[in-house]
Write a protein that holds these residues in place. Structure first.
Motif, PDB file in Angstrom:
ATOM      1  N   ALA A  43       0.824  -1.210   0.000  1.00  9.28           N
ATOM      2  CA  ALA A  43       0.000   0.000   0.000  1.00  9.28           C
ATOM      3  C   ALA A  43       0.863   1.267   0.000  1.00  9.28           C
ATOM      4  N   LEU A  44       1.931   1.278   0.776  1.00 12.07           N
ATOM      5  CA  LEU A  44       2.775   2.471   0.828  1.00 12.07           C
ATOM      6  C   LEU A  44       3.557   2.661  -0.466  1.00 12.07           C
ATOM      7  N   ILE A  45       3.946   1.568  -1.106  1.00 10.55           N
ATOM      8  CA  ILE A  45       4.605   1.696  -2.410  1.00 10.55           C
ATOM      9  C   ILE A  45       3.630   2.279  -3.425  1.00 10.55           C
ATOM     10  N   ALA A  46       2.378   1.856  -3.350  1.00  6.77           N
ATOM     11  CA  ALA A  46       1.375   2.435  -4.243  1.00  6.77           C
ATOM     12  C   ALA A  46       1.229   3.933  -3.987  1.00  6.77           C
ATOM     13  N   ASP A  47       1.299   4.343  -2.737  1.00  8.87           N
ATOM     14  CA  ASP A  47       1.205   5.765  -2.412  1.00  8.87           C
ATOM     15  C   ASP A  47       2.397   6.532  -2.975  1.00  8.87           C
ATOM     16  N   ALA A  48       3.598   5.961  -2.812  1.00  4.17           N
ATOM     17  CA  ALA A  48       4.787   6.615  -3.372  1.00  4.17           C
ATOM     18  C   ALA A  48       4.690   6.723  -4.891  1.00  4.17           C
ATOM     19  N   ALA A  49       4.207   5.653  -5.541  1.00  2.00           N
ATOM     20  CA  ALA A  49       4.067   5.688  -6.996  1.00  2.00           C
ATOM     21  C   ALA A  49       3.027   6.717  -7.422  1.00  2.00           C
ATOM     22  N   ALA A  50       1.931   6.814  -6.655  1.00  2.00           N
ATOM     23  CA  ALA A  50       0.885   7.781  -7.011  1.00  2.00           C
ATOM     24  C   ALA A  50       1.418   9.212  -6.941  1.00  2.00           C
ATOM     25  N   HIS A  51       2.164   9.527  -5.890  1.00  2.00           N
ATOM     26  CA  HIS A  51       2.722  10.874  -5.785  1.00  2.00           C
ATOM     27  C   HIS A  51       3.780  11.140  -6.851  1.00  2.00           C
ATOM     28  N   ALA A  52       4.452  10.084  -7.287  1.00  3.74           N
ATOM     29  CA  ALA A  52       5.472  10.251  -8.317  1.00  3.74           C
ATOM     30  C   ALA A  52       4.879  10.429  -9.705  1.00  3.74           C
TER      31      ALA A  52
END
Length: 440
Positions: free
Chosen positions: A42-51
């Motif tokens: 989930a946190l990797i998805a958040d990092a990818a979304a912000h990127a």
């Protein structure tokens, strides 16, 4: 425009397009979110979304310099997917050596990516081209400006992701629950991990126009977390999360259409949060109310067991001695609310009778009390023989485990005593009150 018209797709063409596009995205995000949540991504998805923000802004700048259509959604989504993929690779590279923890690497990539995106957005604002209006909608979403072509593209990406999730259901399930087992049975775990990350990126990019990069992960995680509260089976959890994602998106888009002051992405997320809170409170097994009910019933059961043991021990010492509720409650350690409920419960269940203020065990209550005493003494003897506890410590420990451990565990302890200390097991047998002195 009324809410009912918006929900029934009769509030106009544009409102229907927005509702259908958002619902399609919610369906795919909810289904994929189950694997993202269980795999701990989930946190990797958040990092990818912000990127994705620097990718959107970079694609806009590139299109402006090349003379292309600067607001072409396919071009902007390609840019978003590129920088999101780079962000995921950077997280993997930073954590590979073990010098940086996963959470620190994800926070680093998230903040840097979002910071670069904000800087590039400011560069876009200074470009002498039109069309940059609405570019910031990728941050918080701008579903109201979705065209039919945009909705078709979002629906196509979501449908593709949903199809791949369906095809790879079993391998992904094995990967999420036991990576070592999946590798042992010959599954390509690294390829499956990359496929899951690719699907996550595809769904993230597909949802940028609808809910924006900040809220896209919420719609991927919240329906999955809601479904997890309602079921423990993955084959039920995935379609349930997909349905909840679509429902939240459909209701959120309808509310936003009926009340134009509400932003679509934030409204969708709040609807998903409302469903989550409802499941958190009312889920039949994992909900707060169900847990509170089980705890209350366990507390009452423990207090009842203690009272029956007190009554049995009193009958063992002197079968004719009188016993009232005050003596029983004091000996069993009843609380104030238990003193109110337990006499009624024990009387209604037929375990005790009360006559002239005196309490006596019925035959069924006596049988239950004997069973409770035997269970307690068995645990006491087992903990003394197998654990080396002193009698007082064994008594306290038996009180803690006898009410919660399942019967099969008690049978294992009994079998252990039968093999290793049959004399102590015989000491745990409990004759009826008044028969102990007649036992040979």
């Amino acid at each position: 425009m009324t809410l009912l018209e918006a929900l029934l797709f009769s509030a106009g063409y544009n409102a229907a397009v927005v509702a259908l596009g958002c619902a399609g995205f919610g369906l795919a995000a909810g289904a994929l979110g189950c694997f993202v949540l269980l795999r701990g991504r989930a946190l990797i998805a958040d990092a990818a979304a912000h990127a994705t923000l620097p990718g959107v802004a970079g694609a806009f700048i590139l299109a402006a310099l090349a003379g292309w259509e600067v607001r072409s959604l396919p071009l902007l989504l390609v840019g978003a997917a590129t920088t999101a993929a780079v962000a995921v690779l950077l997280v993997g590279a930073l954590t590979a050596g073990g010098r940086i923890r996963d959470d620190a690497a994800m926070a680093l990539v998230l903040s840097i990516g979002f910071g670069i995106g904000v800087v590039l957005i400011s560069v876009v604002q200074s470009l002498p081209v039109g069309g940059q209006a609405g570019l910031k909608g990728f941050i918080l979403g701008q579903a109201a400006g979705m065209s039919a072509a945009d909705a078709r593209m979002i629906g196509l990406l979501a449908a593709l992701a949903l199809l791949l999730v369906t095809v790879m259901f079993r391998p992904l399930a094995a990967l999420c629950f036991d990576r070592e087992f999946a590798a042992a049975v010959g599954l390509p775990v690294r390829a499956l991990d990359l496929a899951l990350l690719g699907l996550m990126l595809a769904v993230t990019v597909a949802g940028l126009r609808a809910v924006g990069l900040i809220l896209v992960v919420a719609l991927m995680v919240i329906p999955a977390a809601t479904a997890r509260l309602l079921t423990e089976r993955l084959e039920v959890m995935v379609p349930l999360a997909a349905a909840m994602g679509a429902l939240a998106a459909w209701l959120g888009a309808g509310l936003s259409s009926a009340l134009p002051g509400l932003p679509t992405g934030a409204t969708i997320t709040l609807v998903a949060c409302t469903l989550f809170v409802a499941a958190l409170l009312f889920a039949p097994r994992r909900g707060v109310l169900a847990f509170a009910w089980r705890q209350a019933m366990l507390s009452l059961t423990v207090a009842r067991d203690h009272a029956l043991r007190v009554a049995f021990e009193a009958a063992e010492r002197s079968p004719a001695a009188p016993l009232d509720w005050t003596d029983l409650g004091r000996g069993a350690g009843w609380s104030a609310w238990q003193r109110t409920l337990l006499p009624r419960w024990m009387g209604a269940a037929g375990w005790v009778t009360e006559r002239a203020g005196q309490v006596a065990l019925t035959p069924s209550g006596l049988a239950l009390a004997r069973d409770l005493m035997r269970r307690h003494r068995l645990w006491e003897h087992y903990m003394q023989a197998a654990g080396g506890l002193a009698p007082a410590a064994a008594h306290r420990a038996a009180d803690e485990v006898e009410h919660t451990l399942p019967p099969e565990v008690m049978r294992e302890a009994e079998a252990w005593l039968r093999r290793h200390d049959p004399a102590r097991l015989a000491e745990g047998e409990v004759p009826p009150p008044g028969e102990a002195e007649r036992a040979p």
